[in-house]
Write a protein that holds these residues in place. Structure first.
Motif, PDB file in Angstrom:
ATOM      1  N   GLY A  46       0.812  -1.225   0.000  1.00 34.33           N
ATOM      2  CA  GLY A  46       0.000   0.000   0.000  1.00 34.33           C
ATOM      3  C   GLY A  46       0.838   1.263   0.000  1.00 34.33           C
ATOM      4  O   GLY A  46       0.299   2.363  -0.002  1.00 34.33           O
TER       5      GLY A  46
ATOM      6  N   LYS B  14       3.539   4.116  -1.468  1.00 36.08           N
ATOM      7  CA  LYS B  14       3.719   4.766  -2.772  1.00 36.08           C
ATOM      8  C   LYS B  14       5.199   4.973  -3.069  1.00 36.08           C
ATOM      9  O   LYS B  14       5.957   5.415  -2.196  1.00 36.08           O
TER      10      LYS B  14
ATOM     11  N   ASN C 141      -1.086  11.516  -6.271  1.00 39.61           N
ATOM     12  CA  ASN C 141      -2.068  10.471  -6.074  1.00 39.61           C
ATOM     13  C   ASN C 141      -2.648  10.361  -4.669  1.00 39.61           C
ATOM     14  O   ASN C 141      -2.782   9.270  -4.147  1.00 39.61           O
TER      15      ASN C 141
ATOM     16  N   ALA D 195      -5.576  10.718  -4.046  1.00 41.11           N
ATOM     17  CA  ALA D 195      -6.936  10.189  -4.220  1.00 41.11           C
ATOM     18  C   ALA D 195      -7.056   8.724  -3.822  1.00 41.11           C
ATOM     19  O   ALA D 195      -8.121   8.285  -3.405  1.00 41.11           O
ATOM     20  N   VAL D 196      -5.957   7.941  -3.939  1.00 43.30           N
ATOM     21  CA  VAL D 196      -6.074   6.508  -3.615  1.00 43.30           C
ATOM     22  C   VAL D 196      -6.014   6.265  -2.101  1.00 43.30           C
ATOM     23  O   VAL D 196      -6.244   5.150  -1.659  1.00 43.30           O
ATOM     24  N   ASP D 197      -5.700   7.286  -1.313  1.00 43.86           N
ATOM     25  CA  ASP D 197      -5.460   7.055   0.109  1.00 43.86           C
ATOM     26  C   ASP D 197      -6.638   6.421   0.842  1.00 43.86           C
ATOM     27  O   ASP D 197      -6.454   5.652   1.782  1.00 43.86           O
ATOM     28  N   SER D 198      -7.849   6.723   0.433  1.00 41.45           N
ATOM     29  CA  SER D 198      -8.995   6.188   1.171  1.00 41.45           C
ATOM     30  C   SER D 198      -9.145   4.678   0.980  1.00 41.45           C
ATOM     31  O   SER D 198      -9.899   4.025   1.693  1.00 41.45           O
ATOM     32  N   TRP D 199      -8.414   4.085   0.044  1.00 35.84           N
ATOM     33  CA  TRP D 199      -8.432   2.632  -0.130  1.00 35.84           C
ATOM     34  C   TRP D 199      -7.352   1.955   0.711  1.00 35.84           C
ATOM     35  O   TRP D 199      -7.304   0.732   0.811  1.00 35.84           O
TER      36      TRP D 199
END
Ligand code: RTP
Length: 155
Positions: free
Chosen positions: A36, A38, A146, A148-152
């Motif tokens: 998870g 980056k 990115n 935006a992907v943090d909530s996953w």
């Protein structure tokens, strides 16, 4: 960005010359991506002896220092800046112990190395060393991306 203790904490990781020559770059990067984290900085550099000595400056009084510098400058390394929550500590756990014999199977060193002086990868061991090493190896800076992907990944 990059502040220790946040979800954007950053660490410096290097695939050492042995890891590169043994074809482990992809595997090491994949472990961090899959967890998870980056990859926000990535490049290959063949360190000079001066760069190697600067990187390991705190060990300059040790008897193994000359051999360490020679080894670290013996071929290209892959420099990585990796970002995410607790990445400095978690990164060290994923690496394993300095001594391969003490490294659990499942860790990078526990899976791929046998000898202390050929332990495949490096990772910063504290927020201070992460900041220092990132400045040394990525003087041009890294990439902010990115969110935006943090909530996953984070609740
Ligand atoms: P690294 O900096 O490479 O991530 O390793 P580390 O923090 O786990 O260990 P450190 O104490 O900083 O040592 C740096 C590297 O030097 C080699 N070493 N050789 N012959 C010896 O007694 C000896 N001790 C350390 C290892 O390759 C170690 O990763």
């Amino acid at each position: 960005w990059g502040k220790a203790g946040t979800n954007q904490e950053r660490t410096f990781l290097a695939v050492k010359p042995d890891g590169v020559q043994r074809g482990l770059i992809g595997d090491i990067i994949a472990r961090f991506e899959k967890r998870g984290y980056k990859i926000v900085g990535l490049k290959m550099i063949w360190p000079t002896e001066e760069m190697a000595a600067a990187h390991y400056a705190d060990l300059s009084k040790k008897p193994f220092f000359p051999g360490l510098v020679k080894f670290f400058s013996s071929g290209p390394i892959v420099c990585l800046c990796i970002e995410g929550k607790d990445v400095i500590k978690q990164g060290r756990q994923m690496l394993g112990e300095t001594q391969p014999l003490a490294s659990k199977p499942g860790s990078i060193r526990g899976d791929y190395s046998i000898d202390l002086g050929r332990n495949i990868c490096h990772g910063s061991d504290s927020p201070e060393s992460a900041a220092h090493e990132l400045k040394m190896w990525f003087p041009e800076g890294v990439n902010d991306w990115n969110k935006a992907v943090d909530s996953w990944v984070y609740e």
